[in-house]
Design an enzyme around this catalytic site. Structure first.
Site, PDB file in Angstrom:
ATOM      1  N   ASN A  48       0.864  -1.174   0.000  1.00  0.00           N
ATOM      2  CA  ASN A  48       0.000   0.000   0.000  1.00  0.00           C
ATOM      3  C   ASN A  48       0.906   1.231   0.000  1.00  0.00           C
ATOM      4  O   ASN A  48       1.851   1.320   0.780  1.00  0.00           O
ATOM      5  CB  ASN A  48      -0.911  -0.001   1.229  1.00  0.00           C
ATOM      6  N   LYS A  49       0.624   2.180  -0.854  1.00  0.00           N
ATOM      7  CA  LYS A  49       1.489   3.354  -1.038  1.00  0.00           C
ATOM      8  C   LYS A  49       1.064   4.568  -0.210  1.00  0.00           C
ATOM      9  O   LYS A  49       1.557   5.666  -0.427  1.00  0.00           O
ATOM     10  CB  LYS A  49       1.538   3.739  -2.525  1.00  0.00           C
TER      11      LYS A  49
END
Length: 171
Positions: A48-49
């Site tokens: 997840n960024k």
């Protein structure tokens, strides 16, 4: 007929909000995914960024910090976190699998944040719910592309450009 155990959708619950009295930007997700629930941390999935995207807004490598330091940095930069869904049945982590959702009291929270300038929504599900719940709120409501690895139809560079728009609310 009883459901087979593999078909049962377990009820998932969101975390407490991370906010301070001087929060200017509140970022709302939908509901923590499996990795986050297991770790009891916002955006714990390694792909997840979220931490990268928010870090690029404030000029800090948040992903390199311990979790408690990440949260401290957010608060130092007047950024809060929460989710639009208080609890729901969901098998897995996808927003599309959310069923029987109960929403968090978003309007009650934003009413306690006198410096709030923007509520940003991390992904379509959070925007769909949150924009309806906060329709009468007198600040910017900003839908953003999801930081989730499940949303791969947009490049990270394009996501960074859109998330950079949060910066103007932090000055």
């Amino acid at each position: 007929m009883r459901e087979a155990p593999s078909d049962v959708q377990e009820r998932k619950t969101s975390f407490a909000p991370v906010v301070a009295n001087d929060t200017r930007v509140l970022i709302l997700g939908s509901l923590p995914g499996e990795a986050s629930l297991k770790a009891q941390r916002y955006y714990a999935h390694s792909q997840n960024k979220f931490w990268h995207l928010v870090g690029s807004v404030i000029g800090r490598d948040l992903a390199a910090l311990d979790y408690s330091d990440r949260l401290s940095e957010l608060l130092t930069h007047h950024i809060g976190l929460w989710d639009v869904v208080e609890s729901a049945s969901r098998k897995g982590s996808l927003d599309s699998a959310i069923r029987d959702a109960r929403h968090n009291a978003l309007a009650d929270l934003v009413a306690t944040l006198p410096d709030l300038r923007c509520v940003a929504f991390n992904g379509q599900k959070s925007a769909r719910i949150g924009m309806r719940e906060l329709a009468d709120f007198d600040a910017e409501l900003l839908p953003l592309p999801s930081s989730s690895p499940a949303y791969a139809s947009m490049s990270l560079t394009d996501k960074e450009q859109l998330w950079a728009g949060l910066g103007k609310f932090l000055r």
